[in-house]
Enzyme design. Structure first.
Site, PDB file in Angstrom:
ATOM      1  N   GLU A  63       1.005  -1.293   0.346  1.00  0.00           N
ATOM      2  CA  GLU A  63      -0.127   0.493   0.261  1.00  0.00           C
ATOM      3  C   GLU A  63       0.588   1.072  -0.027  1.00  0.00           C
ATOM      4  OE1 GLU A  63      -3.675   1.933   1.699  1.00  0.00           O
ATOM      5  OE2 GLU A  63      -3.217   0.122   2.219  1.00  0.00           O
ATOM      6  N   GLY A  82      -6.488   5.304  -0.523  1.00  0.00           N
ATOM      7  CA  GLY A  82      -6.732   3.934  -1.280  1.00  0.00           C
ATOM      8  C   GLY A  82      -8.293   3.488  -0.963  1.00  0.00           C
ATOM      9  N   HIS A  89      -0.411 -14.191  -0.434  1.00  0.00           N
ATOM     10  CA  HIS A  89       1.358 -14.360  -0.351  1.00  0.00           C
ATOM     11  C   HIS A  89       1.065 -15.779  -1.023  1.00  0.00           C
ATOM     12  CE1 HIS A  89       0.264 -11.354   2.666  1.00  0.00           C
ATOM     13  NE2 HIS A  89      -1.030 -11.911   3.184  1.00  0.00           N
ATOM     14  N   ARG A  91       5.134 -16.945  -0.849  1.00  0.00           N
ATOM     15  CA  ARG A  91       6.218 -17.961  -0.630  1.00  0.00           C
ATOM     16  C   ARG A  91       6.561 -17.172   1.332  1.00  0.00           C
ATOM     17  NH1 ARG A  91      10.687 -20.602  -2.807  1.00  0.00           N
ATOM     18  NH2 ARG A  91       9.741 -20.296  -4.644  1.00  0.00           N
ATOM     19  N   SER A  92       6.978 -17.985   2.029  1.00  0.00           N
ATOM     20  CA  SER A  92       7.927 -17.762   2.785  1.00  0.00           C
ATOM     21  C   SER A  92       8.398 -16.902   3.180  1.00  0.00           C
ATOM     22  CB  SER A  92       6.660 -18.159   4.252  1.00  0.00           C
ATOM     23  OG  SER A  92       8.078 -19.573   3.895  1.00  0.00           O
ATOM     24  N   HIS A 106      -4.202   0.675 -14.259  1.00  0.00           N
ATOM     25  CA  HIS A 106      -5.048   1.424 -15.177  1.00  0.00           C
ATOM     26  C   HIS A 106      -4.560   3.652 -13.767  1.00  0.00           C
ATOM     27  CE1 HIS A 106      -8.411   4.355 -16.012  1.00  0.00           C
ATOM     28  NE2 HIS A 106      -9.021   3.958 -14.729  1.00  0.00           N
ATOM     29  N   ARG A 110      -9.780   9.596 -11.984  1.00  0.00           N
ATOM     30  CA  ARG A 110     -10.987   9.138 -10.734  1.00  0.00           C
ATOM     31  C   ARG A 110     -10.528   8.365 -10.380  1.00  0.00           C
ATOM     32  NH1 ARG A 110     -16.680  10.883 -12.911  1.00  0.00           N
ATOM     33  NH2 ARG A 110     -16.513  13.201 -13.992  1.00  0.00           N
TER      34      ARG A 110
END
Length: 136
Positions: A63, A82, A89, A91-92, A106, A110
């Site tokens: 984010e 946001g 997730h 792969r650790s 995109h 707006r």
């Protein structure tokens, strides 16, 4: 180039001071024609209970990159907020530093949609995320 605001990596990193991003040591590392990259440590600040990178920390990195990229695509008094984020997730990771790569899907007047992929130090995909923002 998609960026409408002039900036430097140093200026972007200075924006993190006093925020969650500073606490997690999230850094902006590279900026290209249509890509913004950043990194975050995998350590006690970003681990979950079992010593793995916390999924929520991956979302914070995603984010952060998408929101800042979105802001850089605006002008004047415009900003972004946001609307939705998702993350898979894959792969650790237990240690090191992960790298996030943010690219536009995109960039409208707006709303915007950003794809953020997070890689471990070996270049393996660990998380893929999509962020939708509103231009305000």
């Amino acid at each position: 180039m998609i960026w409408r605001r002039q900036t430097t990596l140093e200026a972007l990193n200075a924006m993190n001071e006093g925020t969650m991003m500073a606490l997690l040591d999230i850094r902006f590392d590279a900026m290209g024609e249509d890509v913004l990259e950043g990194s975050m440590p995998v350590d006690h600040r970003t681990h979950q209970t079992f010593g793995l990178l916390h999924g929520g920390a991956s979302v914070v990195l995603a984010e952060t990159l998408g929101s800042v990229a979105g802001y850089l695509c605006t002008e004047g008094e415009q900003g972004v907020v946001g609307l939705e984020i998702n993350a898979n997730h894959i792969r650790s990771v237990r240690s090191g530093r992960v790298r996030g790569v943010c690219k536009p899907i995109h960039t409208g007047r707006r709303n915007q949609v950003w794809q953020i992929e997070i890689f471990d130090e070996e270049g393996r995909l660990c998380c893929t995320s999509r962020l939708t923002t509103a231009v305000v």
